[in-house]
Scaffold this motif. Structure first.
Motif, short mmCIF file in Angstrom:
data_model
loop_
_atom_site.label_atom_id
_atom_site.label_comp_id
_atom_site.label_asym_id
_atom_site.label_seq_id
_atom_site.Cartn_x
_atom_site.Cartn_y
_atom_site.Cartn_z
N LEU B 3 0.74 -1.14 -0.02
CA LEU B 3 -0.04 -0.10 -0.01
C LEU B 3 0.94 1.27 0.07
O LEU B 3 1.99 1.48 0.80
CB LEU B 3 -1.02 0.14 1.30
CG LEU B 3 -1.91 -1.18 1.51
CD1 LEU B 3 -2.34 -0.89 2.72
CD2 LEU B 3 -2.70 -1.13 0.52
N TYR B 5 0.60 4.62 1.51
CA TYR B 5 0.03 5.12 2.59
C TYR B 5 0.30 6.59 2.43
O TYR B 5 1.22 7.07 2.42
CB TYR B 5 0.20 4.83 4.01
CG TYR B 5 -0.20 3.17 4.45
CD1 TYR B 5 -1.64 3.19 4.53
CD2 TYR B 5 0.54 2.19 3.89
CE1 TYR B 5 -2.12 2.20 4.51
CE2 TYR B 5 -0.30 0.88 4.29
CZ TYR B 5 -1.39 0.86 4.36
OH TYR B 5 -2.01 -0.17 4.64
N ILE B 42 0.56 2.86 10.56
CA ILE B 42 -0.40 2.35 9.74
C ILE B 42 -1.69 1.89 10.39
O ILE B 42 -1.59 1.29 11.39
CB ILE B 42 0.24 1.25 9.04
CG1 ILE B 42 1.40 1.40 8.04
CG2 ILE B 42 -0.79 0.55 8.03
CD1 ILE B 42 2.27 0.34 7.79
N LYS B 94 -13.11 1.76 6.61
CA LYS B 94 -12.46 3.00 6.03
C LYS B 94 -13.00 4.45 6.54
O LYS B 94 -11.91 5.21 7.03
CB LYS B 94 -12.93 2.97 4.48
CG LYS B 94 -12.04 4.06 3.60
CD LYS B 94 -12.46 3.96 2.37
CE LYS B 94 -11.72 5.05 1.49
NZ LYS B 94 -12.17 4.98 -0.06
N ASP B 99 -6.69 1.87 7.24
CA ASP B 99 -6.36 1.63 5.71
C ASP B 99 -6.31 0.02 5.58
O ASP B 99 -6.20 -0.19 4.36
CB ASP B 99 -4.92 2.30 5.67
CG ASP B 99 -4.87 3.86 5.82
OD1 ASP B 99 -5.92 4.28 5.66
OD2 ASP B 99 -3.78 4.26 5.57
N ASP B 122 -6.90 -4.24 1.82
CA ASP B 122 -6.60 -2.79 1.65
C ASP B 122 -8.09 -2.10 1.51
O ASP B 122 -8.70 -2.14 0.51
CB ASP B 122 -5.78 -2.56 0.43
CG ASP B 122 -5.59 -1.23 -0.05
OD1 ASP B 122 -5.96 -0.28 0.52
OD2 ASP B 122 -4.51 -0.85 -0.63
N THR B 123 -8.40 -1.47 2.46
CA THR B 123 -9.61 -0.70 2.48
C THR B 123 -9.69 0.54 1.50
O THR B 123 -10.70 1.01 1.02
CB THR B 123 -10.13 -0.30 4.07
OG1 THR B 123 -9.11 0.88 4.30
CG2 THR B 123 -10.23 -1.12 5.08
N GLN B 124 -8.31 1.01 1.37
CA GLN B 124 -8.53 2.04 0.32
C GLN B 124 -8.82 1.63 -1.15
O GLN B 124 -9.50 2.36 -1.74
CB GLN B 124 -7.02 2.89 0.37
CG GLN B 124 -6.86 3.56 1.72
CD GLN B 124 -7.48 4.69 1.95
OE1 GLN B 124 -8.17 5.26 1.29
NE2 GLN B 124 -7.64 4.77 3.42
#
Lengths: 187, 428
Positions: B3, B5, B42, B94, B99, B122-124
């Motif tokens: 990810l 971030y 994170i 989210k 994240d 990965d919530t994004q």
């Protein structure tokens, strides 16, 4: 649980000691303390004529010397030599003590001595072990100059691990900057 | 794969309140306290695993504690979020600021063993990052949790996790010395050796199965190698005089040691089985605390050959020693990082002994602590954290700090002195 673990550690120690004898490569410096080896002076020698006998004198220990070690009034009663901070030289005030012990060693070739060097607690344990070793080595060297034999004396270090005094003061640290002269049976 | 971030400074809160992660349930249990955290943590939510309630709550609580303790994660409250292995990343996670999201299941197999599965999202990006399944016995719940933590940590940070590794240390209590082994969260402490005499300088073999250490049980320092699984041990060096400061070669076959058999504390190499002894260097000064570089080409060591104790290095093939430290009059106990980039050591600054790190490429140094009696640093196998001994209130404790000085932890045992830590290599 606890006694079992303790017994196990005893067994493990015994195994380790056996291992120490069997797995270590032959090293001349690993003489067992206190054992008198008669073979080098003729016992069991095959070249000796059967009509003559090679005399062997047991290198025993003079009983008066042993008594002196336990007599508070004797010159060899004290065993400790103290050092200044970061120093390894033997101060004049301790020279008569070293001389008396050297004479005892010279008079008793069969007696063995272990010198344990110590350091105060400040700094690295392993570096302090090396500092304690320097002190023990200085005592050993002085004893040998005055009549002690290499084979009689082993100098080792306990570093900062066995403090005589545990306060964090200079007078306490001074007691821990020390070399102790111990005889067979005392360590 | 990883990810990207977009962190902001809102995550850079220091954990001021002491967060006690390991409850003082057992006797002599190591308690770990986080005293500092990374700047960019994170945000992650770990939901309770389905079926976990019927088995043990230990699983996800251990994963959360591992990630929190690393100082690189901020845990988002998972209550109310859909759990389970198949939980899709959802808007709620989210919205709470997570994240990443992990969920899983624990099931009992017909033979009584457990099967634990989990997935990481990965919530994004609304994407799955991976998952694992483990078959394990009930006694391995914590070990399984540490493996899950290692997986999540590596997926999200790009570096290998150390949650499944162990630490060794010496506890002194009421005149007895115990060499103990524990998980990195302080749990599962076991006694490897108990003695009335001091034990110092324990160090893990590269395969993680053995410890070399110095024991004074024979009234002088002797080096032993101890197989942890069997409890069997043997003498690796017992020469006339002192035997100390063992350090494993990277191949695990030899030990660099300090012997005094030829006069003075000098560097030698012996076989780990006690066979053969060769001198590594010769000086009229104190030479001690040898350590192999990770590539096996150099030996770092402490020497007072220049008048004060400083760190030097010498090729394993011999040759001239090169001085490594120059600032100050007392720099000791060199510990090269497993990645070869940094050197940790102890420096004396105005009477205070402090953990210090040197970038070996630039020779830049940084004091990592504000304590006064630091000793015996030991790197985690991923080179990120350094475990060391220090003193708080006259009592020996262990502490850990990240190589950048940001993440800080304290490990202590109630009513006992704890010292001489050594971090294990990766577990195979």
């Amino acid at each position: 649980m606890r006694p079992t673990a303790f017994k196990l550690s005893l067994v493990v120690s015994a195994i380790a000691l056996l291992g120490a004898c069997s797995s270590q490569p032959p090293a001349p410096e690993q003489n067992p303390v206190g054992v008198v080896d008669g073979s080098k002076t003729g016992v069991g020698g095959s070249t000796t004529s059967p009509t003559t006998v090679a005399p062997v004198t047991a290198t025993g220990i003079d009983p008066t010397s042993l008594a002196a070690l336990k007599d508070p009034k004797s010159a060899v009663f004290n065993r400790s030599i103290f050092f200044d901070y970061d120093q390894y030289t033997i101060k004049d005030e301790f020279k008569p003590l070293v001389d008396a012990h050297a004479k005892l060693l010279a008079k008793n070739p069969g007696i063995k001595m272990m010198i344990q060097g110590n350091a105060d607690e400040r700094g690295s344990r392993e570096y302090n072990l090396a500092l304690g070793q320097k002190r023990a080595d200085a005592v050993k060297k002085a004893l040998m100059l005055l009549g002690g034999q290499e084979a009689q004396i082993e100098s080792v270090s306990l570093g900062e691990e066995k403090p005589r005094c545990t306060d964090q003061t200079e007078s306490c640290w001074a007691q821990n900057r020390r070399g102790d002269m111990l005889y067979s049976g005392e360590f | 794969m990883h990810l990207s971030y977009n962190f902001s400074m809102k995550f850079s809160l220091m954990l001021v309140a002491a967060l006690l992660l390991a409850p003082l349930a057992g006797r002599a249990q190591l308690a770990i306290e986080i005293t500092g955290a990374g700047a960019n943590r994170i945000p992650i939510a770990i939901t309770d695993f389905n079926g976990e309630a019927g088995v043990s709550r230990a699983l996800t609580s251990v994963v959360r504690a591992d990630l929190e303790r690393s100082g690189l994660f901020r845990l988002i409250e998972p209550t109310g979020l859909p759990g389970g292995e198949t939980a899709a990343p959802n808007a709620e996670a989210k919205a709470r600021g997570a994240d990443a999201l992990a969920g899983g299941t624990v099931a009992t197999a017909p033979d009584g063993r457990y099967e634990t599965r989990f997935r990481l999202y990965d919530t994004q990006k609304q994407a799955q990052l991976g998952g694992q399944a483990y078959g394990h016995a009930s006694a391995q719940i914590r070990a399984t949790a540490h493996r899950i933590s290692d997986y999540i940590y590596e997926k999200l940070t790009g570096e290998r996790g150390i949650f499944s590794t162990r630490i060794a240390y010496v506890v002194k209590s009421a005149g007895r010395y115990q060499l103990q082994i524990a998980d990195t969260d302080g749990d599962n402490a076991q006694v490897a050796l108990s003695s009335r005499e001091p034990i110092i300088s324990p160090t893990w073999s590269p395969d993680g199965n053995r410890l070399a250490y110095v024991s004074f049980e024979a009234k002088k320092p002797i080096i032993y190698v101890h197989d942890l699984g069997s409890g069997r041990r043997h003498v690796a060096a017992n020469f006339k005089g002192s035997n100390s400061a063992p350090a494993w070669s990277p191949d695990g076959k030899r030990l660099a040691v300090v012997l005094t058999k030829d006069g003075g504390s000098q560097l030698y190499v012996v076989g780990a089985d006690g066979s053969g002894v060769t001198r590594l260097a010769s000086s009229s000064a104190i030479d001690t605390e040898p350590q192999f570089s990770p590539d096996g080409q150099w030996i770092y060591f402490t020497s007072d050959r220049g008048g004060s104790p400083q760190i030097y290095r010498i090729s394993v093939n011999g040759g001239d020693a090169q001085r490594v430290t120059f600032d100050g009059s007392y720099n000791v106990t060199p510990r090269p990082a497993p990645d070869g980039k940094n050197l940790a050591y102890i420096s004396r600054n105005g009477g205070r002994f402090q953990l210090t790190i040197m970038d070996l490429a630039t020779r830049q140094t940084q004091v990592l602590t504000d304590s006064a009696k630091d000793e015996s640093p030991s790197f985690a196998p991923n080179s990120r954290m350094i475990l060391y001994a220090t003193e708080i209130g006259g009592r020996g404790v262990l502490a850990a700090v990240s190589a950048d000085g940001r993440v800080k932890q304290k490990l202590s045992v109630p009513a006992a002195d704890i010292r001489e830590p050594s971090w294990s290599p990766y577990v195979k």
